[in-house]
Scaffold this motif. Structure first.
Motif, PDB file in Angstrom:
ATOM      1  N   UNK A 122       9.123  97.360  28.058  1.00 39.93           N
ATOM      2  CA  UNK A 122       9.359  96.167  27.261  1.00 39.93           C
ATOM      3  C   UNK A 122      10.137  95.156  28.090  1.00 39.93           C
ATOM      4  N   UNK A 123       9.813  93.873  27.960  1.00 37.19           N
ATOM      5  CA  UNK A 123      10.439  92.829  28.764  1.00 37.19           C
ATOM      6  C   UNK A 123      11.862  92.550  28.285  1.00 37.19           C
ATOM      7  N   UNK A 124      12.829  92.725  29.186  1.00 37.74           N
ATOM      8  CA  UNK A 124      14.233  92.448  28.880  1.00 37.74           C
ATOM      9  C   UNK A 124      14.655  91.052  29.324  1.00 37.74           C
ATOM     10  N   UNK A 125      14.043  90.569  30.394  1.00 38.39           N
ATOM     11  CA  UNK A 125      14.441  89.268  30.944  1.00 38.39           C
ATOM     12  C   UNK A 125      13.268  88.686  31.715  1.00 38.39           C
ATOM     13  N   UNK A 142      19.530 100.934  38.171  1.00 40.85           N
ATOM     14  CA  UNK A 142      18.729 100.021  37.380  1.00 40.85           C
ATOM     15  C   UNK A 142      19.410  98.716  37.034  1.00 40.85           C
ATOM     16  N   UNK A 143      20.621  98.499  37.508  1.00 42.92           N
ATOM     17  CA  UNK A 143      21.388  97.306  37.115  1.00 42.92           C
ATOM     18  C   UNK A 143      20.997  96.055  37.871  1.00 42.92           C
ATOM     19  N   UNK A 144      20.862  96.163  39.191  1.00 44.58           N
ATOM     20  CA  UNK A 144      20.653  94.996  40.041  1.00 44.58           C
ATOM     21  C   UNK A 144      19.182  94.869  40.426  1.00 44.58           C
ATOM     22  N   UNK A 145      18.672  93.649  40.373  1.00 49.74           N
ATOM     23  CA  UNK A 145      17.282  93.371  40.726  1.00 49.74           C
ATOM     24  C   UNK A 145      17.253  92.262  41.770  1.00 49.74           C
ATOM     25  N   UNK A 173      24.065  89.419  33.373  1.00 48.31           N
ATOM     26  CA  UNK A 173      23.222  88.237  33.336  1.00 48.31           C
ATOM     27  C   UNK A 173      23.471  87.275  34.484  1.00 48.31           C
ATOM     28  N   UNK A 174      24.370  87.630  35.398  1.00 43.17           N
ATOM     29  CA  UNK A 174      24.683  86.758  36.533  1.00 43.17           C
ATOM     30  C   UNK A 174      23.481  86.648  37.456  1.00 43.17           C
ATOM     31  N   UNK A 175      23.143  85.420  37.824  1.00 37.08           N
ATOM     32  CA  UNK A 175      21.980  85.159  38.665  1.00 37.08           C
ATOM     33  C   UNK A 175      22.404  84.469  39.950  1.00 37.08           C
ATOM     34  N   UNK A 176      21.997  85.035  41.079  1.00 32.66           N
ATOM     35  CA  UNK A 176      22.180  84.390  42.382  1.00 32.66           C
ATOM     36  C   UNK A 176      20.815  83.855  42.788  1.00 32.66           C
ATOM     37  N   UNK A 177      20.562  82.538  42.674  1.00 29.38           N
ATOM     38  CA  UNK A 177      19.222  82.006  42.927  1.00 29.38           C
ATOM     39  C   UNK A 177      18.768  82.120  44.373  1.00 29.38           C
ATOM     40  N   UNK A 178      19.716  82.022  45.332  1.00 32.58           N
ATOM     41  CA  UNK A 178      19.327  82.058  46.741  1.00 32.58           C
ATOM     42  C   UNK A 178      20.451  82.638  47.587  1.00 32.58           C
ATOM     43  N   UNK A 227      28.082  90.749  47.398  1.00 34.42           N
ATOM     44  CA  UNK A 227      27.809  89.762  46.366  1.00 34.42           C
ATOM     45  C   UNK A 227      29.076  89.025  45.954  1.00 34.42           C
ATOM     46  N   UNK A 228      30.170  89.744  45.739  1.00 31.88           N
ATOM     47  CA  UNK A 228      31.409  89.098  45.300  1.00 31.88           C
ATOM     48  C   UNK A 228      31.966  88.173  46.366  1.00 31.88           C
ATOM     49  N   UNK A 229      31.952  88.600  47.629  1.00 30.54           N
ATOM     50  CA  UNK A 229      32.475  87.772  48.720  1.00 30.54           C
ATOM     51  C   UNK A 229      31.479  86.716  49.161  1.00 30.54           C
ATOM     52  N   UNK A 230      30.214  86.852  48.749  1.00 28.55           N
ATOM     53  CA  UNK A 230      29.131  85.927  49.121  1.00 28.55           C
ATOM     54  C   UNK A 230      28.998  85.838  50.644  1.00 28.55           C
ATOM     55  N   UNK A 231      28.923  87.009  51.279  1.00 26.28           N
ATOM     56  CA  UNK A 231      28.821  87.076  52.732  1.00 26.28           C
ATOM     57  C   UNK A 231      27.651  87.960  53.152  1.00 26.28           C
ATOM     58  N   UNK A 232      27.135  87.703  54.373  1.00 22.78           N
ATOM     59  CA  UNK A 232      26.101  88.488  55.024  1.00 22.78           C
ATOM     60  C   UNK A 232      26.576  88.772  56.444  1.00 22.78           C
ATOM     61  N   UNK A 233      26.718  90.046  56.812  1.00 23.28           N
ATOM     62  CA  UNK A 233      27.256  90.433  58.123  1.00 23.28           C
ATOM     63  C   UNK A 233      26.172  91.163  58.913  1.00 23.28           C
ATOM     64  N   UNK A 234      25.821  90.652  60.099  1.00 20.60           N
ATOM     65  CA  UNK A 234      24.741  91.260  60.886  1.00 20.60           C
ATOM     66  C   UNK A 234      25.168  92.607  61.457  1.00 20.60           C
ATOM     67  N   UNK A 235      24.199  93.545  61.471  1.00 20.56           N
ATOM     68  CA  UNK A 235      24.449  94.883  61.992  1.00 20.56           C
ATOM     69  C   UNK A 235      23.581  95.215  63.195  1.00 20.56           C
TER      70      UNK A 235
END
Length: 339
Positions: A122-125, A142-145, A173-178, A227-235
């Motif tokens: 069933x569609x939730x969102x 199942x929380x994060x998509x 319901x928090x959405x990060x568009x990009x 997600x909280x810090x809004x950072x991307x660290x290369x590995x």
């Protein structure tokens, strides 16, 4: 990023919608013809490939796939046999923790959408999107998509491509568009560029961390995201479309041959603790975001000359040989036996 004129952006959107509508129609026809396909016509495995033992190791386990575009389920006891086929059409899909993410194709007058489905389908969102659906993943609980689409209109793209990748927290319901809005750090220093693209998210065990690919200036790198810090660290460089193993210790990914995507990709595994790479026994070109069948086996899709997809598996330690798992399918995701 600089944008093109509104008239050009509208033209790009209309053309993309028309193309996707045509592809969707063709896919539905193939799906109806192959709702419960056998193995006839599938790509042959490399010499030495043996019958799969996956079913013997996973009694009662099911796999959710796209049967050429239709959300379906098949038993791992008989992966080439009958399957339950729904009417839900997706370009890409993934299921985990009772949540299914479905990227729908665009219609003649509408763009693609993200459908978030519960365990009863069933569609939730629903999230409206723009572009060509490419990748999607769901966290283990199942929380994060997450999703990725190819898009047009970025002036830096030139003859290349541009992506948009977002994340939805289904609980809050928090959405990060990009994810392009996140700060990128390379070797400890902030990296800034107009041509940054992010795609292919895979989630860690918590609701905050993830891994993805960041591309800029011709280099494609594995990053760890916060997600909280809004950072991307290369590995590590030359790592695309990562997929975290169930034990959280390894990344399955596609590695460009000679670090040049024009040469194709080899499915490989990276140990996060040491960054040691292992090329797997699949020598064909794998242009997919792999999935883990378990801690020892990687699954991925390969396309036949006629456009039909098949799901294959290969040992994650570089041994063995590829096995055909589910013919006429792609976007594999393992469901618990009790699901």
């Amino acid at each position: 990023m600089n944008a093109t004129s509104p008239r050009v952006k509208i033209l790009i959107t209309v053309l993309a919608a028309v193309l996707l509508a045509a592809l969707a129609a063709a896919t539905v026809v193939r799906a109806r013809q192959n709702a419960a396909p056998g193995t006839g016509g599938a790509d042959r495995a490399p010499a030495g490939a043996a019958a799969s033992s996956d079913a013997a190791r996973h009694p009662g386990v099911r796999v959710r796939v796209l049967s050429n575009g239709l959300l379906s389920t098949v038993s791992l006891d008989d992966p080439s046999g009958p399957r339950t086929v729904t009417s839900t059409h997706c370009d890409r899909a993934y299921t985990s923790g009772g949540t299914t993410a479905c990227l729908t194709p665009a219609g003649a007058l509408s763009g693609p959408r993200l459908l978030v489905l519960d365990e009863n389908q069933r569609t939730r969102r629903t999230v409206p999107l723009t572009g060509l659906p490419n990748r999607t993943r769901v966290s283990a609980d199942g929380r994060m998509v997450a999703w990725t689409l190819f898009v047009g209109g970025d002036s830096y793209a030139g003859g290349g491509f541009s992506t948009r990748t977002g994340i939805l927290d289904t609980r809050t319901g928090r959405l990060v568009p990009s994810l392009e809005d996140f700060a990128v750090f390379r070797e400890g220093r902030r990296y800034r560029a107009a041509d940054i693209n992010v795609w292919g998210v895979t989630f860690a065990s918590d609701a905050n961390r993830f891994y993805a690919t960041v591309a800029s200036a011709g280099t494609r790198s594995l990053v760890e995201g916060d997600i909280e810090a809004r950072t991307l660290r290369t590995l590590a460089d030359n790592v695309e479309c990562p997929s975290l193993s169930p034990d959280g210790r390894r990344i399955a990914f596609k590695q460009a041959v000679g670090a040049d995507p024009a040469n194709g990709w080899r499915v490989s595994v990276l140990e996060l603790a040491t960054l040691r790479r292992t090329e797997l026994a699949e020598t064909r070109n794998v242009d997919d975001q792999a999935a883990w069948l378990d801690d020892t086996t990687v699954a991925y899709a390969l396309q036949r000359p006629d456009g039909t997809n098949d799901v294959w598996t290969v040992p994650a330690d570089g041994s063995g040989s590829p096995h055909l798992l589910v013919p006429g399918a792609n976007s594999p995701a393992v469901l618990p036996a009790a699901d």
